[in-house]
Each structure stands twice: as structure tokens, then as C-alpha cells.
Design a protein around this motif. Structure first.
Motif, PDB file in Angstrom:
ATOM      1  N   PRO A  64       0.651  -1.392   0.558  1.00  0.00           N
ATOM      2  CA  PRO A  64      -0.081  -0.400   0.029  1.00  0.00           C
ATOM      3  C   PRO A  64       0.587   1.520  -0.125  1.00  0.00           C
ATOM      4  CG  PRO A  64      -0.206  -0.837   2.004  1.00  0.00           C
ATOM      5  CD  PRO A  64       0.956  -1.988   0.770  1.00  0.00           C
ATOM      6  N   VAL A  65       0.393   1.961  -0.925  1.00  0.00           N
ATOM      7  CA  VAL A  65       0.971   3.352  -0.584  1.00  0.00           C
ATOM      8  C   VAL A  65       0.453   4.821  -0.598  1.00  0.00           C
ATOM      9  CG1 VAL A  65       2.154   4.756  -2.211  1.00  0.00           C
ATOM     10  CG2 VAL A  65       2.677   3.195  -2.517  1.00  0.00           C
ATOM     11  N   ARG A  66       0.603   4.908   0.002  1.00  0.00           N
ATOM     12  CA  ARG A  66      -0.630   6.928   0.634  1.00  0.00           C
ATOM     13  C   ARG A  66       0.241   7.893   0.598  1.00  0.00           C
ATOM     14  NH1 ARG A  66      -3.608   6.687   5.961  1.00  0.00           N
ATOM     15  NH2 ARG A  66      -5.227   8.671   5.540  1.00  0.00           N
ATOM     16  N   LEU A  67      -0.904   8.855  -0.215  1.00  0.00           N
ATOM     17  CA  LEU A  67      -0.375  10.051  -0.686  1.00  0.00           C
ATOM     18  C   LEU A  67      -0.391  10.957   0.845  1.00  0.00           C
ATOM     19  CD1 LEU A  67       0.087  13.063  -2.439  1.00  0.00           C
ATOM     20  CD2 LEU A  67      -2.486  12.626  -2.784  1.00  0.00           C
ATOM     21  N   MET A  68       0.283  11.777   0.697  1.00  0.00           N
ATOM     22  CA  MET A  68       0.616  13.156   1.785  1.00  0.00           C
ATOM     23  C   MET A  68       0.354  14.593   1.183  1.00  0.00           C
ATOM     24  SD  MET A  68       3.581  14.010   4.700  1.00  0.00           S
ATOM     25  CE  MET A  68       3.571  11.648   5.136  1.00  0.00           C
ATOM     26  N   GLY A  69      -0.614  15.094   1.515  1.00  0.00           N
ATOM     27  CA  GLY A  69      -0.724  16.395   0.341  1.00  0.00           C
ATOM     28  C   GLY A  69      -1.989  16.046  -0.391  1.00  0.00           C
ATOM     29  N   HIS A  70      -2.653  16.978  -1.370  1.00  0.00           N
ATOM     30  CA  HIS A  70      -3.601  17.411  -1.335  1.00  0.00           C
ATOM     31  C   HIS A  70      -3.851  16.458  -2.669  1.00  0.00           C
ATOM     32  CE1 HIS A  70      -4.522  21.071   0.361  1.00  0.00           C
ATOM     33  NE2 HIS A  70      -2.840  21.382   0.173  1.00  0.00           N
ATOM     34  N   ARG A  71      -5.143  15.742  -2.786  1.00  0.00           N
ATOM     35  CA  ARG A  71      -6.008  15.036  -3.625  1.00  0.00           C
ATOM     36  C   ARG A  71      -5.827  15.773  -5.340  1.00  0.00           C
ATOM     37  NH1 ARG A  71      -9.950  10.612  -1.364  1.00  0.00           N
ATOM     38  NH2 ARG A  71      -8.466  10.433   0.323  1.00  0.00           N
ATOM     39  N   THR A  72      -5.770  15.586  -6.656  1.00  0.00           N
ATOM     40  CA  THR A  72      -5.900  16.186  -7.411  1.00  0.00           C
ATOM     41  C   THR A  72      -6.613  15.184  -9.039  1.00  0.00           C
ATOM     42  OG1 THR A  72      -3.700  15.487  -9.059  1.00  0.00           O
ATOM     43  CG2 THR A  72      -3.798  17.264  -7.485  1.00  0.00           C
ATOM     44  N   ALA A  73      -7.388  15.878 -10.034  1.00  0.00           N
ATOM     45  CA  ALA A  73      -8.107  16.193 -10.467  1.00  0.00           C
ATOM     46  C   ALA A  73      -7.566  15.829 -11.927  1.00  0.00           C
ATOM     47  CB  ALA A  73      -8.757  17.264 -11.331  1.00  0.00           C
ATOM     48  N   ALA A  74      -6.017  15.156 -11.912  1.00  0.00           N
ATOM     49  CA  ALA A  74      -5.325  14.389 -12.795  1.00  0.00           C
ATOM     50  C   ALA A  74      -4.588  13.499 -12.942  1.00  0.00           C
ATOM     51  CB  ALA A  74      -4.819  15.568 -13.308  1.00  0.00           C
TER      52      ALA A  74
END
Length: 269
Positions: A64-74
Motif C-alpha cells: 500500500p502506498v499513500r499520498l501526503m498532500g492534496h488530491r488532484t483532478a488529474a
């Protein structure tokens, strides 16, 4: 007195509103980063074993990989590599070489790195390890260095279970593997009240060892085959979907009976 309380209330309200106007809303304003979203136990090692299923020649371990930051539309992409100097697993033998990059879908904060692993025959006797490490990409940084490495252990080795001596005879990993194939049971209880059931499973293995040719014929649903060697009277026993994982069946010329051979080259009885 009422007028004094009124004026004090007005002053407090004006001071409160003034202080609220001066506070700036804090927002996350750092560049996007990624990390492996592992538990503390998984961070020590992500263990995968083929031991309980000889039918699989290949499988996928999802890290599993996770984002630290804002999600984007692209959609965006992240990168990962295997640290060759710190790994005993070999690309092409134990795992498929990693892709140059992997996608993180639009509007999502979670993904998984698909690590494709192979059921190599040497995993029956020795486990191999690999360190998978996230890398910076055009879209993501790797700010937290402690969370970007995954230690993966690959194996196909069985270990003697605690209940074995209670219900079975001599142990070998090959015999254990045959037990799993025949009974589809990973565990037996150690409760004496379960003796009829457990001895039934033990007897199923005995019947198979006594006549493996008949077992293969009468259990086509299992998918196992016996292929005669071109050089002698021996046979190879394996699942049709994974011919690389073979158990040898050899003729004992003294008794005229066939026996499976274990990892020590001894007859399975």
C-alpha cells in the motif's frame, strides 16, 4: 450594575471578533509526497509464502502506498526501485522487474505497488529478501525517509506444525506439502475429542502415498498429474498450472513400489 455588565459584554465581544479576524486559516501547503502505508509489523517485513498452494506459479503482493498532500483532478505517477545490493531476490527468477512508474489515479490518496512474484523452486529450501524503495518522481517527493522502504520476504518453505506428532508419523516438508494437497487442511486440533476427524485426514494421506497413481486418476478436480521420466522409471508429480514445482516419485527396485522423495532424498512413508 446592569449597564456596567452590558458595556463589559460589548467590549469582550469586540475584542473576540477582532482577534478572530486576525487569525489566518492554516492550510497544508507542502509539495505532494508519498510513503508506504504499512503497519509497524509490516514495516519490519512483508512476508509472502507460496508454501500452502503449489498450484500458483505467480502471484502479486500489493504494497500500500499513500499520498501526503492534496488530491488532484488529474492522475499522477510515482516511482519505486529494488535495492539490488541489499536484496537476495533476483529479478526474473523471484520477481518481475519493476515498471518505470506507477499511476496514482485522479482524486485518490491511496494506491498499491503491485509486486509480481514467482514461485521459484529454490524457495522451498531458502527464503529470499528484497528491499523496495520509493523514489522521487515529477509528481511526488519522498519527504519521510523512514516510510519509503518496504522489506519483503519471499518463501515457499513449510515448517513442522505443533500438532503434527500427535496425528501423523515422521515429518518432512514434502510430506507436509502432500498432506495439504490431499486434505486441504492447514491445521488439525490437538483435542482428543477430534481424534476421529483428524485420523480420517491422516488416513487420506496414507491412501494417497500407497497408490499415488490411483489418487491422481480419481481426483482430476485437484489438477495434479504424474509424468513419466524419459530416462528411467521415475515420475514427476506436479500441478498442471505450475510444472516448475515438482515432487519426484521414484521406484524402489527392492519392493517394486513407488515412493515420493522428500527434500533430504528420503522416501516419504
Amino acid at each position: 450594575m446592569k449597564k456596567i455588565n452590558y458595556y463589559l459584554g460589548v467590549i469582550y465581544l469586540m475584542l473576540y471578533m477582532s482577534s478572530c479576524q486576525k487569525v489566518n486559516l492554516m492550510t497544508y501547503d507542502q509539495p505532494a509526497n508519498i510513503y508506504f502505508d504499512l503497519t509497524s509489523a509490516q514495516r519490519d517485513s512483508v512476508v509472502y509464502t507460496f508454501a500452502y498452494d503449489m498450484t500458483k506459479a505467480v502471484d502479486t503482493v500489493f504494497i500500500p502506498v499513500r499520498l501526503m498532500g492534496h488530491r488532484t483532478a488529474a492522475s499522477r505517477h510515482f516511482r519505486a526501485v529494488v535495492e539490488q545490493d541489499s536484496s537476495t531476490a533476483q529479478a526474473g527468477t523471484h520477481y518481475k522487474a519493476l515498471e518505470s512508474q506507477y499511476p496514482l489515479a485522479a482524486a485518490t490518496g491511496r494506491q498499491a505497488l503491485p509486486l509480481i512474484v514467482y514461485n521459484s523452486s529454490d524457495l522451498e529450501s531458502n527464503s529470499v529478501t528484497m528491499i523496495v524503495k520509493l523514489q522521487p518522481s515529477d509528481d511526488f517527493g519522498i519527504e519521510n525517509k523512514k516510510l519509503i522502504r518496504a522489506y519483503v520476504v519471499l518463501s515457499a518453505r513449510l515448517e513442522k506444525p505443533i500438532w503434527w506428532d500427535m496425528w501423523m508419523s515422521a515429518y518432512s516438508r514434502t510430506k507436509h506439502q502432500l498432506f495439504l494437497i490431499v486434505t486441504a487442511q492447514r491445521d488439525l486440533s490437538m483435542d482428543g475429542l477430534d481424534a476421529p476427524k483428524n485420523l480420517y485426514f491422516a488416513n487420506l494421506l496414507t491412501q494417497m502415498l500407497n497408490d499415488p497413481f490411483r489418487w491422481v486418476t480419481t481426483h482430476p478436480e485437484k489438477g495434479y498429474v504424474l509424468t513419466k521420466s524419459s530416462e528411467n522409471e521415475d515420475y514427476d508429480f506436479y500441478h498442471k498450472d505450475n510444472p516448475g514445482r515438482v515432487i519426484k516419485l521414484k521406484l524402489n527396485t527392492g519392493s517394486g513400489k513407488y515412493y515420493f522423495m522428500d527434500e533430504q532424498g528420503k522416501e516419504v512413508r
